[in-house]
Design a protein around this motif. Structure first.
Motif, PDB file in Angstrom:
ATOM      1  N   UNK A 121      -0.187 -54.000   3.725  1.00  0.00           N
ATOM      2  CA  UNK A 121       0.279 -52.718   3.514  1.00  0.00           C
ATOM      3  C   UNK A 121      -0.151 -51.570   4.663  1.00  0.00           C
ATOM      4  N   UNK A 122       1.249 -51.226   5.291  1.00  0.00           N
ATOM      5  CA  UNK A 122       0.967 -50.248   6.405  1.00  0.00           C
ATOM      6  C   UNK A 122       2.162 -50.165   7.306  1.00  0.00           C
ATOM      7  N   UNK A 123       2.121 -49.345   8.176  1.00  0.00           N
ATOM      8  CA  UNK A 123       3.204 -49.082   9.126  1.00  0.00           C
ATOM      9  C   UNK A 123       2.336 -49.320  10.706  1.00  0.00           C
TER      10      UNK A 123
ATOM     11  N   UNK B 247       5.221 -59.022  -0.795  1.00  0.00           N
ATOM     12  CA  UNK B 247       4.458 -59.203  -2.049  1.00  0.00           C
ATOM     13  C   UNK B 247       3.288 -57.855  -2.089  1.00  0.00           C
ATOM     14  N   UNK B 248       3.789 -57.058  -3.132  1.00  0.00           N
ATOM     15  CA  UNK B 248       3.324 -55.886  -3.178  1.00  0.00           C
ATOM     16  C   UNK B 248       3.012 -55.292  -4.385  1.00  0.00           C
ATOM     17  N   UNK B 249       2.069 -54.501  -4.564  1.00  0.00           N
ATOM     18  CA  UNK B 249       1.678 -53.646  -6.392  1.00  0.00           C
ATOM     19  C   UNK B 249       0.627 -53.347  -6.328  1.00  0.00           C
ATOM     20  N   UNK B 250       0.314 -52.966  -7.626  1.00  0.00           N
ATOM     21  CA  UNK B 250      -1.173 -52.358  -7.890  1.00  0.00           C
ATOM     22  C   UNK B 250      -2.103 -53.499  -8.270  1.00  0.00           C
TER      23      UNK B 250
ATOM     24  N   UNK C  14       3.843 -49.016  -0.599  1.00  0.00           N
ATOM     25  CA  UNK C  14       2.569 -49.961  -0.349  1.00  0.00           C
ATOM     26  C   UNK C  14       1.863 -49.235   0.674  1.00  0.00           C
ATOM     27  N   UNK C  15       2.497 -48.755   1.674  1.00  0.00           N
ATOM     28  CA  UNK C  15       1.979 -48.262   2.970  1.00  0.00           C
ATOM     29  C   UNK C  15       1.452 -46.717   2.583  1.00  0.00           C
ATOM     30  N   UNK C  16       2.201 -46.123   2.030  1.00  0.00           N
ATOM     31  CA  UNK C  16       2.005 -44.494   2.245  1.00  0.00           C
ATOM     32  C   UNK C  16       1.148 -44.155   0.981  1.00  0.00           C
ATOM     33  N   UNK C  17       0.722 -44.793   0.135  1.00  0.00           N
ATOM     34  CA  UNK C  17      -0.092 -44.675  -1.200  1.00  0.00           C
ATOM     35  C   UNK C  17      -1.364 -44.843  -0.832  1.00  0.00           C
ATOM     36  N   UNK C  18      -1.555 -45.563   0.421  1.00  0.00           N
ATOM     37  CA  UNK C  18      -2.961 -45.567   0.804  1.00  0.00           C
ATOM     38  C   UNK C  18      -3.478 -44.220   1.655  1.00  0.00           C
ATOM     39  N   UNK C  19      -2.573 -43.307   2.238  1.00  0.00           N
ATOM     40  CA  UNK C  19      -2.892 -42.043   2.550  1.00  0.00           C
ATOM     41  C   UNK C  19      -3.237 -41.158   1.270  1.00  0.00           C
TER      42      UNK C  19
ATOM     43  N   UNK D 175       2.717 -47.336  -9.877  1.00  0.00           N
ATOM     44  CA  UNK D 175       1.692 -48.250 -10.132  1.00  0.00           C
ATOM     45  C   UNK D 175       0.705 -48.463  -9.213  1.00  0.00           C
ATOM     46  N   UNK D 176       1.125 -48.702  -7.940  1.00  0.00           N
ATOM     47  CA  UNK D 176       0.053 -49.032  -6.931  1.00  0.00           C
ATOM     48  C   UNK D 176      -0.660 -47.533  -6.541  1.00  0.00           C
TER      49      UNK D 176
END
Length: 338
Positions: free
Chosen positions: A108-110, A137-140, A191-196, A246-247
């Motif tokens: 998960x990222x850019x 493959x991505x999700x909470x 998936x990438x942006x939720x980390x921020x 969810x994530x």
């Protein structure tokens, strides 16, 4: 489904957990990594104590140090390596592969500098004749919970629904369930942006703010994630699903999340370089903050939370001042998307 042979590239926490899921489903799993001691430990002790102190892996999960050996005759390849090395590993895979495989990724990222999504990188580096359409493959999902077979529901996204269904079938079982999705852009950006946002949520906790603030950053964070994703071509409905809200919930509210823990430490006054050193794992939200900030500037997308977190991480702003800037920002309607 018949037994499949799957190469999992990256023996980190999520790569290890997904290897166990695939092994539980009767598939032959080859997990590849470039740290010799870690691969030896997986093969000899059937543990990966760098990430899971008390977990014993099934003996069927084999570790590989040689990438060519790991890829020999496989049906599918799952990339679970850090964002910054995805392109490098993809180049290596492309140089070795001699037959067509299903290509999946669960990172998960850019990409720094290019701001590209990971499926785009894989498409660019692995020739089309050697791969399927990419499946995301991505999700909470916390690896710490999946590894103990806790209930987990995530998405398999691809432009080709037939290959997405294949991935759904190889992974799904009594505790792990996948839903197919054709919105690759939406699933990857979520998936990438939720980390921020998770870094920001952790920082609020570290500063001592309560549930009101937590709810606010998750809700408004989802708004700006959606705003950028839609600008990039995503379906807005994706952000109300597993890979979106969810994530964001699972990553923005849990101490299992390394991004949340990094933010919490920032909020308590620790220095970023010390946090990264102590974490011992990649904190994707840190590099993604820069990529998303630059992408938002380039596309003209309003992302005040991302901008505030960027100012703290990369411009030396005090977190308290960044919060004041957000709270004193221009008044807007809640459903504004531009």
């Amino acid at each position: 489904m018949e037994k499949q042979t799957i190469a999992v590239l990256g023996p980190g926490s999520w790569g290890t957990a997904l290897s166990q899921v695939l092994n539980d489903n009767g598939h032959q799993v080859r997990i590849w990594g470039n740290i010799e001691d870690q691969i030896d430990e997986i093969n000899e002790k059937h543990t990966n104590t760098r990430y899971f102190k008390d977990i014993v892996l099934d003996e069927g999960i084999k570790g590989y140090k040689d990438l060519a050996e790991a890829l020999d005759g496989v049906d599918a390849v799952l990339f679970v390596v850090p964002t910054k090395v995805t392109r490098l590993v993809a180049k290596q895979v492309a140089a070795i592969l001699e037959h067509k495989v299903v290509v999946m990724h669960a990172s998960k990222g850019l990409e720094p500098d290019t701001h590209e999504r990971l499926s785009t990188i894989l498409e660019e580096e692995i020739p089309a004749e050697l791969r399927s359409e990419i499946v995301v493959v991505s999700g909470p999902s916390h690896a710490e919970e999946t590894i103990v077979r806790d209930l987990t529901l995530i998405s398999a996204a691809s432009k080709d629904m037939e290959v997405a269904t294949y991935v759904q079938e190889i992974f799904s079982n009594r505790y792990f369930r996948l839903y197919t999705n054709n919105d690759v852009i939406g699933v990857e950006t979520a998936g990438a942006l939720k980390n921020i946002i998770a870094v920001g949520a952790g920082a609020l906790h570290g500063l001592g703010f309560g549930d009101n603030a937590k709810a606010a950053i998750i809700a408004r964070g989802l708004t700006e994630i959606t705003r950028l994703g839609v600008k990039m071509g995503a379906n807005p409905l994706t952000y109300s699903g597993l890979s979106g809200v969810g994530d964001l919930i699972v990553t923005g509210t849990s101490s299992h999340s390394r991004n949340w823990r990094a933010g919490d430490a920032l909020g308590r006054g620790e220095k970023l370089e010390d946090i990264e050193k102590n974490m011992g794992m990649v904190i994707e939200g840190i590099s993604t903050t820069r990529a998303a900030y630059e992408l938002a500037q380039e596309l003209g997308v309003y992302m005040p939370i991302t901008q505030a977190i960027y100012s703290v991480i990369y411009q030396g702003a005090r977190i308290e001042d960044a919060i004041k800037t957000i709270m004193a920002g221009e008044f807007r309607q809640e459903n504004e998307w531009s």
